[in-house]
Design a protein around this motif. Structure first.
Motif, PDB file in Angstrom:
ATOM      1  N   ASP A  23     -25.283  44.633   4.620  1.00 11.14           N
ATOM      2  CA  ASP A  23     -25.737  43.581   3.695  1.00 11.14           C
ATOM      3  C   ASP A  23     -27.269  43.482   3.634  1.00 11.14           C
ATOM      4  O   ASP A  23     -27.910  43.149   4.638  1.00 11.14           O
ATOM      5  CB  ASP A  23     -25.160  42.230   4.119  1.00 11.14           C
TER       6      ASP A  23
ATOM      7  N   ASP B 223     -23.336  42.089  -1.039  1.00  7.78           N
ATOM      8  CA  ASP B 223     -24.344  41.071  -0.735  1.00  7.78           C
ATOM      9  C   ASP B 223     -25.741  41.693  -0.774  1.00  7.78           C
ATOM     10  O   ASP B 223     -26.511  41.643   0.201  1.00  7.78           O
ATOM     11  CB  ASP B 223     -24.069  40.338   0.597  1.00  7.78           C
TER      12      ASP B 223
ATOM     13  N   HIS C 207     -20.661  41.704   5.708  1.00  8.53           N
ATOM     14  CA  HIS C 207     -20.302  40.288   5.687  1.00  8.53           C
ATOM     15  C   HIS C 207     -20.400  39.516   6.999  1.00  8.53           C
ATOM     16  O   HIS C 207     -20.848  38.385   7.014  1.00  8.53           O
ATOM     17  CB  HIS C 207     -18.892  40.121   5.100  1.00  8.53           C
TER      18      HIS C 207
ATOM     19  N   ASN D 294     -19.526  38.269  -1.553  1.00  7.66           N
ATOM     20  CA  ASN D 294     -19.367  36.889  -2.020  1.00  7.66           C
ATOM     21  C   ASN D 294     -20.629  36.351  -2.699  1.00  7.66           C
ATOM     22  O   ASN D 294     -20.538  35.613  -3.672  1.00  7.66           O
ATOM     23  CB  ASN D 294     -18.908  35.968  -0.872  1.00  7.66           C
ATOM     24  N   HIS D 295     -21.808  36.739  -2.229  1.00  2.00           N
ATOM     25  CA  HIS D 295     -23.034  36.263  -2.878  1.00  2.00           C
ATOM     26  C   HIS D 295     -23.227  36.929  -4.245  1.00  2.00           C
ATOM     27  O   HIS D 295     -23.701  36.291  -5.183  1.00  2.00           O
ATOM     28  CB  HIS D 295     -24.255  36.514  -1.987  1.00  2.00           C
TER      29      HIS D 295
ATOM     30  N   THR E 147     -13.749  39.597   0.233  1.00  4.79           N
ATOM     31  CA  THR E 147     -15.181  39.261   0.303  1.00  4.79           C
ATOM     32  C   THR E 147     -15.560  38.179   1.318  1.00  4.79           C
ATOM     33  O   THR E 147     -16.748  37.967   1.547  1.00  4.79           O
ATOM     34  CB  THR E 147     -15.741  38.822  -1.081  1.00  4.79           C
TER      35      THR E 147
ATOM     36  N   HIS F  99     -16.371  44.430   1.072  1.00  2.46           N
ATOM     37  CA  HIS F  99     -17.386  43.567   1.689  1.00  2.46           C
ATOM     38  C   HIS F  99     -16.893  42.955   3.007  1.00  2.46           C
ATOM     39  O   HIS F  99     -17.598  42.976   4.013  1.00  2.46           O
ATOM     40  CB  HIS F  99     -17.799  42.468   0.714  1.00  2.46           C
TER      41      HIS F  99
HETATM   42 MN    MN Z   1     -21.027  38.095   2.649  1.00  2.00          MN
END
Ligand code: MN
Length: 277
Positions: free
Chosen positions: A8, A37, A234, A65-66, A188, A123
């Motif tokens: 990430d 991410d 993550h 997720n971001h 995610t 992720h």
């Molecule tokens: Mn993440």
């Protein structure tokens, strides 16, 4: 040709470039895999997006997720007004970022599979509740199709709604937003599961500080883990530890002042760059 996989990045562009320079990365012959991410938290999300867009031919990305939250705010969902949201909205105010999203980012998958190398990258990981490659391909494409659809704003507005959270795949019987949320959470956001494989979606700490009633997803048995190496990001508090050898967590907390990690796939060599925050 060498395949490099980086965890990430979260907008830490200088550290990212310095890792590529360490190995003389060549976009004409090497491949770059990223665990998602890529934006938020760090100082240079915009530069990251420009760079990846320019070199998209040599890059295989999965959405984190971001990244999904960036797409959600771009779709026009109501934002919360937090500093975090303001920062993403500022990023979105650049018209060139809209072009990158519309032409590239929203088409990026949630899962990357390489059948020759026997790699699956997502992720967060692969839930123990999905034990064959066909279900993984089909559920990820269900969500990918929604991300690019005209109705994606409705999807995004329910994406993190606790009312639609389901922790149990229920043998593929989930439908509607509960189904989408399970897929998004598994791919995610997941970290821990109960021993029967149902998800626990609140705890982020490293395993030694967490009740033994919960298990990291990768310590629950799943036939798919025997057939593929699973690459994920993550979960920064793992810091590269705890996983069995065939499952590799590459988020080493760059955005928390720790380091950015890159794996050279063919010789299994690790490179790291300490992050300045
Ligand atoms: Mn993440």
């Amino acid at each position: 040709m060498t395949t490099y996989i980086i965890g990430d990045i979260h907008g830490y562009y200088n550290e990212f470039l310095s890792l590529l320079n360490k190995v003389n990365f060549n976009h004409k012959k090497d491949k770059l895999w990223l665990t998602g991410d890529i934006i938020a938290r760090g100082p240079d999300s915009e530069k990251m997006l420009f760079y990846l867009y320019n070199f998209q031919e040599s890059i295989r990305l999965v959405l984190g997720n971001h990244d999904l939250y960036l797409l959600a705010l771009y779709s026009g969902i109501i934002h919360t007004g937090t500093i975090y949201d303001k920062k993403i909205l500022e990023l979105l105010s650049n018209k060139k970022i809209s072009i990158i999203i519309d032409n590239w980012l929203k088409y990026q998958p949630l899962v990357q599979i390489d059948e020759e190398k026997k790699i699956i990258m997502t992720h967060a990981g692969i839930t123990p509740q999905w034990n064959n490659i066909d279900i993984i391909k089909s559920v990820s494409s269900e969500v990918e199709n929604i991300l690019i659809s005209k109705n994606n704003k409705i999807f995004f507005s329910y994406m993190s709604n606790k009312k639609y959270q389901s922790n149990d795949w229920n043998n593929n019987k989930l439908t509607g937003f509960k189904r989408f949320n399970f897929i998004i959470n598994s791919l995610t956001k997941m970290r821990y599961c109960y021993p029967d494989g149902t998800l626990e979606m609140t705890i982020k700490e490293e395993p030694k500080n967490v009740s033994k009633l919960l298990k990291p997803w990768f310590l629950i048995s799943n036939d798919i883990y025997k057939k593929y190496t699973i690459l994920f990001g993550h979960w920064s508090s793992l810091n590269g530890r705890y996983t069995p050898s065939y499952i590799m967590g590459l988020d080493t907390g760059c955005c928390w002042g720790n380091k950015l990690t890159m794996l050279s796939w063919e010789d299994k060599k690790f490179y790291t760059k300490k992050c300045k925050i």
